[in-house]
Write an enzyme that holds these catalytic residues in place. Sequence first.
Site, short mmCIF file in Angstrom:
data_model
loop_
_atom_site.label_atom_id
_atom_site.label_comp_id
_atom_site.label_asym_id
_atom_site.label_seq_id
_atom_site.Cartn_x
_atom_site.Cartn_y
_atom_site.Cartn_z
CB SER A 163 -0.94 0.00 1.20
OG SER A 163 -0.23 -0.18 2.41
CG ASP A 179 -4.95 4.09 8.03
OD1 ASP A 179 -4.05 4.96 8.12
OD2 ASP A 179 -4.89 3.15 7.22
CG HIS A 226 -1.94 2.92 4.98
ND1 HIS A 226 -2.95 2.27 5.68
CD2 HIS A 226 -1.32 1.97 4.24
CE1 HIS A 226 -2.93 0.99 5.36
NE2 HIS A 226 -1.96 0.77 4.49
#
Length: 346
Positions: free
Chosen positions: A74, A236, A239
């Site tokens: 990611s 979150d 990230h």
Amino acid sequence: MGATGAARKLASAAALGGGGLSVLGAGLYGVLVAEARIARRVIGNATDSPPDATGWYGRGRPGPAIRIALLGDSSAAGYGVQRVEDTTGAHLATGMAAQADRRVHLRSFAVVGAQSSQLADQVDAVIGTHPDLAVVLIGANDVTHTVLPSASVRHLAEGVRRLREAGIAVVVGTCPDLGTIRPIPPPLKQVAREWSRRLAAAQTITVVENGGRSVSLGDILGPEFDAAPALLFGPDRFHPSADGYRQLASVLIPSCLAALDLLPEDEARPEPLRREGILPVAAAAVRAARVPGTEVDGTEVGGNQRGLRGRWVELRHRRRRPSTEAESPDEHEDSEAGADPAASGA
């Protein structure tokens, strides 16, 4: 066991196919497994698809184009941002185009949530597109899913080896320091920090032994992130944010330029005043894991790649370039520049 010995043990386990509990021991491994489940519930699962950074960058710049493949998880995909200009790929490609004064075609193969075991599929896809450079960001999900480091580096070794055999330059951003992640509670925080640093050291050894160069990403989730979590972390709190991805790319760009021999001649040799120099790979790997932004690449001493303490490497702290406002990618190459069949078919 010291950190240097730990890195050597992990690299040896990967090379020999070993699968022990590594240097953390069974007790800490058990703690990590239990606490990681809690942390993953707090962080949540990454489900949204980030914007695809694939395309042409460097509008109006001359050719030949630099072709870059972006692989990994990611952090490579740019999870958590809404605009393509905020992704890692867009920052990386725009910066490379500006510094090299060349057109750049970037294609993203990164998959949100990917672990090192999933690199093989990405490498399969990359090799068929014939890029000049592959940039790999992997490792964080291996830590949060309690994958043994020996298994992680074994998959990474195979990926780097295959890319190099295909004639592709390789830059790997090693596992970031996960001890700074706010949702991860103690004692997992301390275990995650040690685990991720030792994985990063083992990744460095593995990457160099297979012909690539590594860059420590510790400072992407390190002191700067810890000091400004609201700015550099996304919603979150795991990230990176848009500013975080920009900083990630800024660490990678100088090493990517070096991998393609696009840096000025006055930056070719290590500078002792910048604490750069030639070291055995295990010692360099441990230092790199603890000093963010450090590049490690193979070299020779007296015509020999190896000394009594293993592979010789250059340890570098590349100068970061000024940030460039990221472009949005073009689907097609500038019409006046003519077609580049290899990149256009990527």
